[in-house]
Enzyme design. Structure first.
Site, PDB file in Angstrom:
ATOM      1  N   LYS A   1       8.198  -9.538  -0.911  1.00 62.35           N
ATOM      2  CA  LYS A   1       8.581  -8.210  -0.422  1.00 62.35           C
ATOM      3  C   LYS A   1       9.693  -8.298   0.618  1.00 62.35           C
ATOM      4  O   LYS A   1       9.827  -9.311   1.309  1.00 62.35           O
ATOM      5  CB  LYS A   1       7.368  -7.466   0.126  1.00 62.35           C
ATOM      6  CG  LYS A   1       6.927  -7.872   1.491  1.00 62.35           C
ATOM      7  CD  LYS A   1       5.947  -6.840   2.063  1.00 62.35           C
ATOM      8  CE  LYS A   1       5.605  -7.222   3.493  1.00 62.35           C
ATOM      9  NZ  LYS A   1       5.462  -6.130   4.392  1.00 62.35           N
TER      10      LYS A   1
ATOM     11  N   LYS B   1      -1.050 -16.899   4.023  1.00 64.24           N
ATOM     12  CA  LYS B   1      -0.546 -17.769   5.085  1.00 64.24           C
ATOM     13  C   LYS B   1      -1.412 -19.007   5.268  1.00 64.24           C
ATOM     14  O   LYS B   1      -0.918 -20.074   5.600  1.00 64.24           O
ATOM     15  CB  LYS B   1      -0.420 -16.980   6.387  1.00 64.24           C
ATOM     16  CG  LYS B   1       0.564 -15.843   6.197  1.00 64.24           C
ATOM     17  CD  LYS B   1       1.118 -15.250   7.455  1.00 64.24           C
ATOM     18  CE  LYS B   1       2.188 -14.233   7.074  1.00 64.24           C
ATOM     19  NZ  LYS B   1       2.570 -13.313   8.090  1.00 64.24           N
TER      20      LYS B   1
ATOM     21  N   LYS C   1      11.118  -7.665   7.598  1.00 68.16           N
ATOM     22  CA  LYS C   1      11.958  -7.711   8.806  1.00 68.16           C
ATOM     23  C   LYS C   1      12.147  -9.126   9.307  1.00 68.16           C
ATOM     24  O   LYS C   1      13.185  -9.492   9.806  1.00 68.16           O
ATOM     25  CB  LYS C   1      11.266  -6.952   9.945  1.00 68.16           C
ATOM     26  CG  LYS C   1      11.371  -5.479   9.901  1.00 68.16           C
ATOM     27  CD  LYS C   1      10.772  -4.933  11.193  1.00 68.16           C
ATOM     28  CE  LYS C   1       9.663  -3.967  10.896  1.00 68.16           C
ATOM     29  NZ  LYS C   1       8.364  -4.556  10.659  1.00 68.16           N
TER      30      LYS C   1
HETATM   31  N1  AQP Z   1       8.972  -4.175   1.392  1.00 73.01           N
HETATM   32  C1  AQP Z   1       8.295  -3.069   1.652  1.00 73.01           C
HETATM   33  N2  AQP Z   1       8.215  -2.095   0.701  1.00 73.01           N
HETATM   34  C2  AQP Z   1       7.531  -0.942   0.959  1.00 73.01           C
HETATM   35  N3  AQP Z   1       6.896  -0.701   2.136  1.00 73.01           N
HETATM   36  C3  AQP Z   1       6.963  -1.648   3.095  1.00 73.01           C
HETATM   37  N4  AQP Z   1       6.459  -1.722   4.340  1.00 73.01           N
HETATM   38  C4  AQP Z   1       6.797  -2.914   4.901  1.00 73.01           C
HETATM   39  N5  AQP Z   1       7.532  -3.630   4.025  1.00 73.01           N
HETATM   40  C5  AQP Z   1       7.646  -2.875   2.897  1.00 73.01           C
HETATM   41  C6  AQP Z   1       5.701  -0.654   4.991  1.00 73.01           C
HETATM   42  O1  AQP Z   1       6.390  -0.320   6.196  1.00 73.01           O
HETATM   43  C7  AQP Z   1       5.437   0.070   7.179  1.00 73.01           C
HETATM   44  C8  AQP Z   1       5.727  -0.634   8.486  1.00 73.01           C
HETATM   45  O2  AQP Z   1       5.552  -2.030   8.307  1.00 73.01           O
HETATM   46  P1  AQP Z   1       5.222  -2.985   9.497  1.00 73.01           P
HETATM   47  O3  AQP Z   1       6.440  -3.247  10.262  1.00 73.01           O
HETATM   48  O4  AQP Z   1       4.127  -2.434  10.312  1.00 73.01           O
HETATM   49  O5  AQP Z   1       4.626  -4.306   8.894  1.00 73.01           O
HETATM   50  P2  AQP Z   1       4.986  -5.180   7.669  1.00 73.01           P
HETATM   51  O6  AQP Z   1       4.346  -4.602   6.439  1.00 73.01           O
HETATM   52  O7  AQP Z   1       4.575  -6.561   8.009  1.00 73.01           O
HETATM   53  O8  AQP Z   1       6.563  -5.042   7.561  1.00 73.01           O
HETATM   54  P3  AQP Z   1       7.641  -6.177   7.428  1.00 73.01           P
HETATM   55  O9  AQP Z   1       8.945  -5.517   7.347  1.00 73.01           O
HETATM   56  O10 AQP Z   1       7.292  -7.148   6.345  1.00 73.01           O
HETATM   57  O11 AQP Z   1       7.558  -6.900   8.841  1.00 73.01           O
HETATM   58  P4  AQP Z   1       7.256  -8.397   9.192  1.00 73.01           P
HETATM   59  O12 AQP Z   1       8.332  -9.217   8.569  1.00 73.01           O
HETATM   60  O13 AQP Z   1       7.297  -8.437  10.680  1.00 73.01           O
HETATM   61  O14 AQP Z   1       5.887  -8.776   8.662  1.00 73.01           O
HETATM   62  C9  AQP Z   1       4.058  -0.267   6.648  1.00 73.01           C
HETATM   63  O15 AQP Z   1       3.408   0.921   6.253  1.00 73.01           O
HETATM   64  C10 AQP Z   1       4.328  -1.146   5.457  1.00 73.01           C
HETATM   65  O16 AQP Z   1       3.366  -0.935   4.445  1.00 73.01           O
END
Ligand code: AQP
Length: 374
Positions: A238, A150, A241
């Site tokens: 990846k 970032k 959300k």
């Molecule tokens: N794409 C992914 N593939 C496998 N595992 C994933 N995780 C997230 N994205 C993937 C795992 O899901 C758990 C919860 O994630 P989180 O919501 O705490 O944070 P994150 O990794 O930041 O998830 P997102 O979906 O990408 O959210 P945003 O967009 O808000 O940043 C974690 O154990 C993560 O490893």
């Protein structure tokens, strides 16, 4: 407030108070001798949990609560959600906290087996974060890949862009506090979080060394075979959300039609054959990974195994869509049913908050003694 709602809340509060009392004595015993295996994990309420969250982490959360002689703690980490830029609007955050709890219950998190709670309702997380911030080197945080990605575009000799906030820089320390406040030993996370877990171990080690106490165990990652599920619109990033394009991900609340449409629109390439080549064919590899993860198979085996004879991207996408629809449907149906059980979902969180507070406060007492504040 309508009388019926008041009654539900007062019953919930009484139950939570009773739980707090019994949990406080349980926590005192726990703090003296933490269980051999204590599971902790969290999810950010930055939107609806998606298939990547499910296959990479959440599916495992459910399995782990069925292993005996363990304590299992799962958190909706709303403080972390505040690091999003631009900020998540308050009404969206409130809805996302509730909906994340609904999804977790829908996929099988059982409040009788696990503590399910909302991070911000347990003040010891941020109290410990400050103590840990004071033993964490800036250099360690500068090395975090997520921060570098970032901050990446700004040259070293200029100030980072205004959009980069302290919260984002320091959030791995809060994540370490989330884990260490429960003295967790095992953390089920996706591959993208391994570096942060390594940092949590470094922070635990330096705290234990500085204060000459063996307070924090070294938390280990528990991984699934599904590594990183990638975006459907950009298979080099990846699935996330918070990505602006909803077509990039499969939400666990998507209908069968939405799932099928999104997979049909997934980025692949112009080669009709189905081969496992993540480096040169990331889009096809992502579809194979999705299929494999849903069926618990090795993706590399698919072209000569279950998907032998499938030719053309339309046919591959049809197979993958069917398999994803089968995986998501039971979670979504239960999620929709829980839409009529708002008070129950709220009560689960309130009770979880009280139990988590009792556990976390016990560790915080020990931290205060260790550093000399008490
Ligand atoms: N794409 C992914 N593939 C496998 N595992 C994933 N995780 C997230 N994205 C993937 C795992 O899901 C758990 C919860 O994630 P989180 O919501 O705490 O944070 P994150 O990794 O930041 O998830 P997102 O979906 O990408 O959210 P945003 O967009 O808000 O940043 C974690 O154990 C993560 O490893």
């Amino acid at each position: 407030m309508p009388a019926a709602t008041r009654t539900v809340l007062s019953v919930a509060t009484t139950a939570a108070t009773a739980t707090t009392r019994s949990a406080t004595s349980a926590a005192a015993a726990t703090a003296a001798s933490p269980p051999a295996r204590r599971i902790l994990s969290g999810i950010q309420p930055t939107g609806v949990p998606h298939l990547g969250n499910f296959l990479g982490a959440l599916r495992q959360w459910v399995q782990l609560q069925d292993q005996p002689a363990q304590s299992v703690v799962y958190s909706i980490v709303d403080l972390h959600a505040l690091t999003a830029h631009p900020p998540v609007p308050p009404t969206t955050l409130r809805d996302s906290i509730h909906n994340s709890a609904r999804v977790l219950l829908a996929l099988g998190i059982d409040p009788k087996k696990s503590i399910l709670f909302q991070q911000s309702q347990v003040p010891a997380h941020t109290q410990l974060q400050w103590v840990l911030t004071c033993v964490t080197s800036v250099g360690w945080l500068n090395r975090m890949t997520q921060w570098k990605t970032k901050a990446g575009s700004s040259p070293a000799d200029t100030a980072p862009p205004a959009a980069l906030k302290m919260g984002l820089f320091a959030y791995p320390v809060l994540q370490a506090a989330d884990i260490l406040i429960y003295r967790a030993t095992h953390v089920p996370v996706g591959e993208d979080q391994h570096q942060h877990l390594e940092l949590a171990r470094d922070i635990a080690k330096v705290f234990n060394t500085n204060y000459k106490i063996n307070l924090f165990p070294m938390p280990q990652a528990v991984s699934t075979s599904a590594k990183r599920i990638m975006s459907l619109t950009d298979p080099t990033a990846k699935m996330s959300k918070s990505h602006a394009n909803p077509k990039s991900r499969i939400d666990l609340t998507d209908s069968d039609t939405q799932i099928t449409k999104k997979i049909r629109g997934a980025v692949t390439d112009s080669d009709a054959s189905v081969t496992w080549d993540p480096e040169h064919r990331p889009g096809v590899a992502n579809l194979l990974s999705l299929y494999a993860a849903c069926r618990d198979l090795d993706p590399a085996s698919l072209p000569e195994g279950e998907l032998k004879g499938v030719v053309g991207m339309a046919n591959l996408k049809q197979k993958v869509a069917e398999c994803v629809v089968d995986t998501v449907r039971p979670v979504r149906d239960e999620y929709l049913r829980l839409g009529g059980e708002e008070a129950y979902v709220r009560e689960v969180l309130e009770e979880g908050n009280a139990r988590a507070r009792a556990e976390a406060d016990a560790t915080w007492e020990m931290v205060m003694k260790a550093v000399g504040m008490k």
